[in-house]
Design an enzyme around this catalytic site. Structure first.
Site, PDB file in Angstrom:
ATOM      1  N   GLU A  35       1.389   6.327  -7.122  1.00  0.00           N
ATOM      2  CA  GLU A  35       0.308   7.259  -7.467  1.00  0.00           C
ATOM      3  C   GLU A  35       0.771   8.711  -7.370  1.00  0.00           C
ATOM      4  O   GLU A  35       0.487   9.515  -8.259  1.00  0.00           O
ATOM      5  CB  GLU A  35      -0.899   7.027  -6.557  1.00  0.00           C
ATOM      6  CG  GLU A  35      -1.645   5.752  -6.887  1.00  0.00           C
ATOM      7  CD  GLU A  35      -2.857   5.524  -6.011  1.00  0.00           C
ATOM      8  OE1 GLU A  35      -3.058   6.269  -5.019  1.00  0.00           O
ATOM      9  OE2 GLU A  35      -3.630   4.601  -6.318  1.00  0.00           O
ATOM     10  N   GLU A  70       0.840  -1.208   0.000  1.00  0.00           N
ATOM     11  CA  GLU A  70       0.000   0.000   0.000  1.00  0.00           C
ATOM     12  C   GLU A  70       0.874   1.256   0.000  1.00  0.00           C
ATOM     13  O   GLU A  70       0.563   2.237  -0.684  1.00  0.00           O
ATOM     14  CB  GLU A  70      -0.939  -0.009   1.204  1.00  0.00           C
ATOM     15  CG  GLU A  70      -1.988   1.070   1.158  1.00  0.00           C
ATOM     16  CD  GLU A  70      -2.950   0.955  -0.011  1.00  0.00           C
ATOM     17  OE1 GLU A  70      -3.089   1.968  -0.751  1.00  0.00           O
ATOM     18  OE2 GLU A  70      -3.570  -0.095  -0.202  1.00  0.00           O
TER      19      GLU A  70
END
Length: 128
Positions: A76, A69
């Site tokens: 991102e 994550e």
């Protein structure tokens, strides 16, 4: 003195890594969900008195999910920075692939958790 300087660099690296984790937990919804599930799984592990091998499996899964994550978030952010809020098909592919990696690891972790906990829950419900 060389040892101290190297140690100082290491300390700074750890500090920045911890800052990155804290910032991600502060602003990213998905990692908050993973952290809540982590706490619940750890509590369940103690309640069901899971074995050493089961603990090792749980710890590996937690590390993989949280680590993935964090990596997904960094990808991102990097893609968003590179694209300057403009849509690019390759940016979408990169972000989708990194999200997919999290999904694969999270799904694998759920399956492992089910393998560990379902028999214990089943025993608790139907044998006691």
């Amino acid at each position: 003195m060389a040892f101290h300087e190297g140690n100082n660099k290491f300390t700074k690296s750890v500090y920045h890594a911890v800052q990155g984790i804290m910032e991600t937990v502060k602003v990213e919804r998905n990692i908050k969900i993973h952290m809540i599930i982590t706490v619940l799984v750890i509590v369940a592990g103690f309640l069901f008195n899971i074995s050493l091998v089961e603990w090792l499996s749980i710890v590996i899964c937690i590390g993989l999910v949280i680590g993935m994550e964090l990596l997904n978030t960094s990808i991102e952010h990097t893609v968003d920075l590179a694209c300057q809020k403009e849509y690019h098909q390759l940016a979408k592919k990169a972000k989708d692939a990194s999200a997919g990696a999290v999904l694969v690891v999270a799904t694998m972790s759920v399956v492992i958790g089910m393998i560990i906990f379902i028999p214990k829950i089943w025993k608790l419900i139907f044998i006691n």
